[in-house]
Scaffold this motif. Structure first.
Motif: not given
Length: 149
Positions: A1-7, A70-76, A98-102
């Motif tokens: 679960x990812x809530x909207x991520x501020x810039x 290994x793949x370096x990565x992050x999520x937002x 525009x501000x929904x959870x993902x």
């Protein structure tokens, strides 16, 4: 679960998976950011309908003697703004979108936890000796993850 991520914030900080590989469905908006070694910068993984993303993990890197790193990565979860210019059939322009959870449901593929894996014979030679000793997931990555017996 990812809530909207501020810039400027991460949904999940940069890391590599300890797995053999991880499968992810592509999503909108793009939430996966990977490090491109050839471009020497972070790039967004663009969604392709019906496609899966394969992130290589540390276990695969070990058995291939780092031929498959290994793949370096992050999520937002980026906040989409009206007039961003991003072509998107799913963008309705309403504030809820525009501000929904993902949500993301990754599939982590790991070897049997106590099976000792060695570098594959095709991935090492006299000129390129094995960098890693045979080791089970529990002896290596399991310890890192706090999963030791």
């Amino acid at each position: 679960h990812y809530p909207p991520t501020p810039a400027g914030d991460y949904g999940i900080n940069p890391h590599v998976d300890t797995t053999f590989f991880t499968l992810l469905a592509t999503t909108h908006p793009e939430g996966l950011v990977v490090y491109s070694r050839t471009r020497d910068r972070w790039v967004r993984a663009r969604p392709v309908p019906g496609a899966l993303i394969v992130n290589t993990g540390e276990t695969l890197a070990r058995v291939t003697n780092d031929k498959w790193p290994a793949t370096r990565h992050y999520a937002l979860n980026p906040q989409i703004t009206v007039g961003s210019g991003a072509p998107c059939d799913a963008c309705t322009g309403d504030a809820a979108h525009q501000a929904s959870d993902r949500y993301s449901l990754p599939f982590f593929f790991n070897p049997t936890a106590d099976y000792r894996l060695a570098v594959l014979p095709t991935c090492c030679s006299e000129e390129m000796p094995a960098k890693y000793k045979p080791e089970s997931y529990l002896e290596g990555q399991g310890v890192v993850q706090g999963e030791e017996k």
